[in-house]
Design an enzyme around this catalytic site. Structure first.
Site, short mmCIF file in Angstrom:
data_model
loop_
_atom_site.label_atom_id
_atom_site.label_comp_id
_atom_site.label_asym_id
_atom_site.label_seq_id
_atom_site.Cartn_x
_atom_site.Cartn_y
_atom_site.Cartn_z
N GLU A 65 0.81 -1.22 0.00
CA GLU A 65 0.00 0.00 0.00
C GLU A 65 0.84 1.27 0.00
O GLU A 65 0.43 2.29 -0.57
CB GLU A 65 -0.95 0.00 1.21
N PHE A 127 -11.91 -6.81 13.94
CA PHE A 127 -10.81 -7.31 13.12
C PHE A 127 -10.40 -6.26 12.08
O PHE A 127 -11.22 -5.74 11.36
CB PHE A 127 -11.23 -8.61 12.42
N GLN A 128 -9.13 -5.98 12.05
CA GLN A 128 -8.52 -5.02 11.13
C GLN A 128 -9.14 -3.62 11.24
O GLN A 128 -9.24 -2.88 10.27
CB GLN A 128 -8.60 -5.51 9.67
N LYS A 177 -17.60 -0.24 5.78
CA LYS A 177 -18.06 -1.30 4.88
C LYS A 177 -19.58 -1.25 4.72
O LYS A 177 -20.13 -1.47 3.63
CB LYS A 177 -17.62 -2.66 5.42
N MET A 494 24.29 8.50 2.94
CA MET A 494 24.26 9.78 3.63
C MET A 494 24.57 9.62 5.12
O MET A 494 25.28 10.44 5.71
CB MET A 494 22.90 10.45 3.44
#
Length: 597
Positions: A65, A127-128, A177, A494
């Site tokens: 993602e 959940f999630q 949802k 760096m």
């Protein structure tokens, strides 16, 4: 069918009862979205079903993602339209956080669409479930939690308006949802009512006249050009007219390197920590600094109380919160640069016609002297390996003028900023404010999707490249032929440079074992081949041009070149953190750049 009947038919179709997910797809089509980057999951799955039937929207399935977010940034940077990324709830949404923060720091228009658990489950640790609205609140322009299907069209309209107007930036829209599954009539808003979101009006004429008066009296003026000029899409012709009218030297920040041609005779290059001696010196000695779309970032100013201490500051920005945030503006001008630049040209012409200007010839001579005396160059290392600066100059020479250049973050980013040449805007993409390693591959992918007819070259480091190189699979499967030059010094370059300069050469946890005299874990050639890319390796200077030519000849798949370079090469000039810009160091030591004081 007459036009009136067609309109009624469309209205009837719009009023048809559909799911919230279908409304979301239709709303995205309404605002003109043609490409989105994302990954499905349970909470956003209802959206993905009608998306499959869209004839307008192309979905690019990423491998992570974060890649979706950076790809949306790259897309936005080259098209000027908000980039769109999609993720599911919980870890899918939190994986977008870095890209959203990156877009916020660099003022990139972005709309992030996330799924959320059902409305009744919100707050139950389902959940999630993750409060992505709360998590991203410090670095979005705005965020919405949508829990009913009816509000979906208006929230999408508002999100795209907010992301692309004023100072651009990211907007997050979190869809439960249940909102995606519920039924609704699609109603597109006739107008938007965004209370508390005023856009700047026309620039204040009195302030413009004051700015013109200050410029006319200046003996050592400098223009300080920032990324706001790129975001406002100010035409190069107008900006050139302003610069030539004032006749002052100008500097371009890391996000503005491509807003003016590199070879303009008054272009001093990038200011700041790794800026040119000429750019840093000019700002330090200026009596007037005209800042256009720049925010006086700490990487530019060094210690703010020692930055351009003798200068009158004219600060132009679309965001009033930036005015006087770091350095007090003597002449503050709030406005969109697309309006301010032509208005300032008119004000300066009127002022210059009214009374003679101060003579700046001596100033231009002094700046030219500093420029010649302290060019941006490098000293070769003695290990016999390729010099990264030299590799980048060869890449630059072989590139067409319409090339889009992208970088990761690190030493290679600074070398690219110094040694690439630009002739047109929207040709340079880099992570500046956030300094996000891993930005490069997905941002290049997004840029190529947004500008399929232009070549896209990514200059990346072996550290940055390993963070998101899985998106090479996305490029291969979607026919996105980016070209990647990995400047492989087998280290976190760096950080290693700071360890060389400030930590007694104690190289703690910076060796990546990817380049010369190592086991090459991973072997970038084998890795790229596994992802379906053409993979090349270059270790000798005499092979550089041939390898680049082979890469430029391929346009049907990604190309990765593993350039094995010296780990001892360093970025110069440099101003150490926390000190005055007067203490800038050149490749050959401290620069007495202000000897004409």
């Amino acid at each position: 069918m007459t036009r009136g009947n067609a309109s009624l038919a469309q209205e009837s179709q719009d009023r048809r009862v559909i799911t919230g997910a279908q409304a979301l797809v239709r709303a995205l089509e309404k605002v003109g979205v043609t490409d989105i980057f994302g990954m499905p999951g349970g909470a956003i799955l209802p959206f993905y079903d009608p998306l499959l039937a869209s004839e307008q929207i192309r979905h690019v399935l990423v491998r992570h993602e974060q890649g979706a977010g950076h790809a949306a940034e790259g897309y936005a940077m080259v098209t000027g339209r908000p980039g769109v990324c999609v993720a599911t709830s919980g870890p899918g949404a939190t994986n977008l956080v870095t890209a959203i923060a990156d877009a916020h720091m660099d003022s990139v228009p972005l709309v992030a669409i996330t799924g959320q658990v059902g409305a009744r489950a919100i707050g139950t640790d389902a959940f999630q479930e993750a409060d992505i609205v709360g998590a991203t609140m410090p670095f979005v322009k705005h965020s919405f939690l949508v829990t009913t299907a009816q509000e979906i069209p208006v929230r999408i309209a508002e999100a795209f308006h907010i992301a692309s107007t004023g100072r651009p930036g990211p907007v997050l829209v979190d869809f439960s949802k249940s909102a995606q599954e519920d039924l609704t009539e699609f109603r597109w808003p006739a107008r938007l009512d965004l209370r508390g979101y005023p856009l700047p009006g026309r620039p204040n004429q009195r302030r413009l006249a004051q700015a013109a008066e200050v410029i006319a009296a200046a003996e050592r003026p400098v223009l300080y050009l920032g990324g706001g000029l790129s975001r406002a899409d100010v035409p190069t012709e107008e900006l050139t007219e302003l610069i030539d009218l004032i006749g002052a030297p100008f500097t371009t920040t890391l996000t503005a390197i491509d807003v003016m041609p590199t070879d303009h005779p008054l272009n001093l290059g990038m200011p700041g920590m790794h800026g040119t001696v000429a750019a840093v010196g000019a700002l330090q000695r200026a009596d007037v600094v005209v800042a256009l779309g720049a925010r006086f970032d700490d990487r530019v100013t060094g210690r703010p109380d020692t930055f351009a201490t003798r200068a009158t500051i004219i600060h132009v920005d679309i965001d009033p919160a930036e005015i006087s945030k770091i350095r007090t503006a003597d002449v503050p001008i709030v406005g969109d640069l697309i309006d301010v630049v032509p208005a300032l040209i008119s004000a300066c012409r009127a002022q210059f016609a009214e009374e003679p200007r101060a003579d700046i010839d001596q100033w231009l001579t002094e700046v030219a002297h500093i420029r010649v005396t302290y060019p941006t160059d490098w000293t070769d290392t003695d290990d016999g390996l390729l010099q990264p600066q030299e590799v980048i100059t060869h890449l630059d020479r072989a590139a067409s003028k319409d090339t889009i250049w992208v970088t990761g973050v690190g030493q290679h980013q600074m070398w690219a900023a110094h040694y690439l040449h630009f002739t047109r805007p929207h040709s340079w993409l880099t992570s500046a404010g956030a300094g996000t390693m891993g930005y490069g591959v997905p941002a290049a992918m997004g840029a190529q999707v947004g500008a399929p007819d232009r070549p896209v070259w990514l200059i990346d480091g072996d550290g940055s490249f390993q963070m998101t190189n899985q998106e090479l699979a996305t490029c291969t499967l979607n026919g996105v032929p980016i070209k990647v030059a990995v400047i492989n010094n087998s280290s976190l370059g760096m950080v290693r440079q700071w360890q060389t300069l400030f930590y007694g050469q104690r190289y703690s946890s910076t060796d990546l074992h990817t380049g010369a005299d190592t086991r090459r874990v991973p072997d970038f050639v084998k890795l790229a081949e596994a992802y379906g890319a053409l993979a090349l390796r270059c270790e000798r200077l005499e092979d550089v041009d041939d390898v680049i030519a082979r890469a430029n000849a391929v346009n049907d798949r990604p190309v990765v070149i593993d350039f094995i370079v010296s780990a001892d090469a360093q970025v110069w000039p440099m101003v150490a953190a926390g000190v005055s810009n007067d203490e800038i160091q050149h490749a050959r030591g401290m620069s007495p750049a202000w000897e004409e004081e």
